[in-house]
Design a protein around this motif. Structure first.
Motif, short mmCIF file in Angstrom:
data_model
loop_
_atom_site.label_atom_id
_atom_site.label_comp_id
_atom_site.label_asym_id
_atom_site.label_seq_id
_atom_site.Cartn_x
_atom_site.Cartn_y
_atom_site.Cartn_z
N ASP A 176 0.84 -1.19 0.00
CA ASP A 176 0.00 0.00 0.00
C ASP A 176 0.88 1.25 0.00
N ARG A 177 0.58 2.19 -0.87
CA ARG A 177 1.42 3.38 -1.02
C ARG A 177 1.48 4.21 0.25
N THR A 178 0.32 4.39 0.89
CA THR A 178 0.30 5.17 2.12
C THR A 178 1.14 4.51 3.21
N ALA A 179 1.01 3.18 3.34
CA ALA A 179 1.79 2.46 4.34
C ALA A 179 3.28 2.53 4.04
N LEU A 180 3.65 2.45 2.77
CA LEU A 180 5.06 2.53 2.41
C LEU A 180 5.64 3.91 2.72
N ARG A 181 4.85 4.96 2.49
CA ARG A 181 5.33 6.31 2.83
C ARG A 181 5.65 6.40 4.32
N THR A 182 4.79 5.80 5.14
CA THR A 182 5.00 5.84 6.59
C THR A 182 6.26 5.07 6.98
N VAL A 183 6.41 3.87 6.42
CA VAL A 183 7.55 3.01 6.76
C VAL A 183 8.88 3.65 6.35
N TRP A 184 8.88 4.35 5.23
CA TRP A 184 10.12 4.91 4.69
C TRP A 184 10.35 6.37 5.08
N ALA A 185 9.43 6.94 5.82
CA ALA A 185 9.50 8.38 6.10
C ALA A 185 10.82 8.78 6.75
N ASP A 186 11.26 8.04 7.77
CA ASP A 186 12.48 8.41 8.49
C ASP A 186 13.70 8.34 7.58
#
Length: 232
Positions: A208-218
């Motif tokens: 999921d794109r939204t979940a990936l953004r969260t996981v990779w944010a840092d």
């Protein structure tokens, strides 16, 4: 009247990755050929990907034929792809009492290969015109993630020369990916069904794109520079 094709071995190389390996599906276990008066079409599919190519070829009488797995082995042996391109002629012979499926003769002027036209298999090959017409008519639209089998994506490497790009479109995540390589090669690539519709697939595998953004944010967000205190 024979059809002349200068790069038949290349056509076979383009389509081979898309041939079904299921021996229980003889009409898909090879390459379909069709002459319609202006072009020679060649196609192959295993129902997950579908590759179609064409060459200009004047032939007054339309015909259809099918090159089965054994036929392709013989063709590669007699006219290997490592040889420089040469004009090959394809001559279709109508069926008769002795050969009800018809015959197909492939030759280069010095050697020839006589094969069954396998009319029965050709007749059962999927009706490709509407499939590709619908895919070309659909407007590109991608507003959600789509999943594709990586091994199947690699098949399209054979569609092009080394530096020729592939162009792709999709009408949506559940629609086939339309692939084009130059003006004479089209392909359809079916997506993998979304994991949320497959109970046996763990939900964590969904990208999921939204979940990936969260996981990779840092990792992907640049760190703010450290502030330095100034002396009074």
């Amino acid at each position: 009247m024979p059809v002349t094709v200068s790069d038949l071995p290349r056509i076979v190389r383009q389509l081979t990755p898309h041939i079904s390996t299921d021996y229980n599906l003889p009409p898909l276990h090879g390459i379909y050929l069709e002459a319609d008066g202006t072009h020679l079409f060649a196609a192959a599919t295993d129902r997950f990907t579908f590759a179609l190519t064409r060459r200009e070829a004047a032939e007054p009488e339309p015909w259809k034929a099918f090159l089965a797995h054994a036929d392709l082995t013989a063709l590669r042996a007699l006219f290997p792809t490592r040889r420089r391109p040469a004009d090959l002629t394809l001559t279709h012979h109508r069926g008769c009492t002795r050969t009800p499926d018809g015959r197909l003769t492939i030759g280069d002027g010095t050697r020839s290969l006589n094969l069954s036209a396998n009319a029965g298999h050709a007749k059962k090959f999927p009706k490709w015109r509407k499939l590709f017409a619908d895919a070309l008519a659909a407007e590109p639209h991608q507003d959600a993630e789509a999943c594709y089998n990586a091994d199947f994506l690699a098949r399209w490497a054979k569609a092009t020369d080394r530096w020729q790009p592939l162009t792709t479109w999709s009408a949506g995540p559940g629609k086939p990916l339309l692939v084009a390589a130059g003006p004479d090669f089209l392909g359809l690539h079916m997506p993998v069904s979304q994991p949320e519709h497959r109970p046996e697939t763990p939900a964590r595998q969904r990208q999921d794109r939204t979940a990936l953004r969260t996981v990779w944010a840092d990792t992907l967000t640049p760190a703010a520079p450290a502030r330095r205190l100034k002396a009074a």
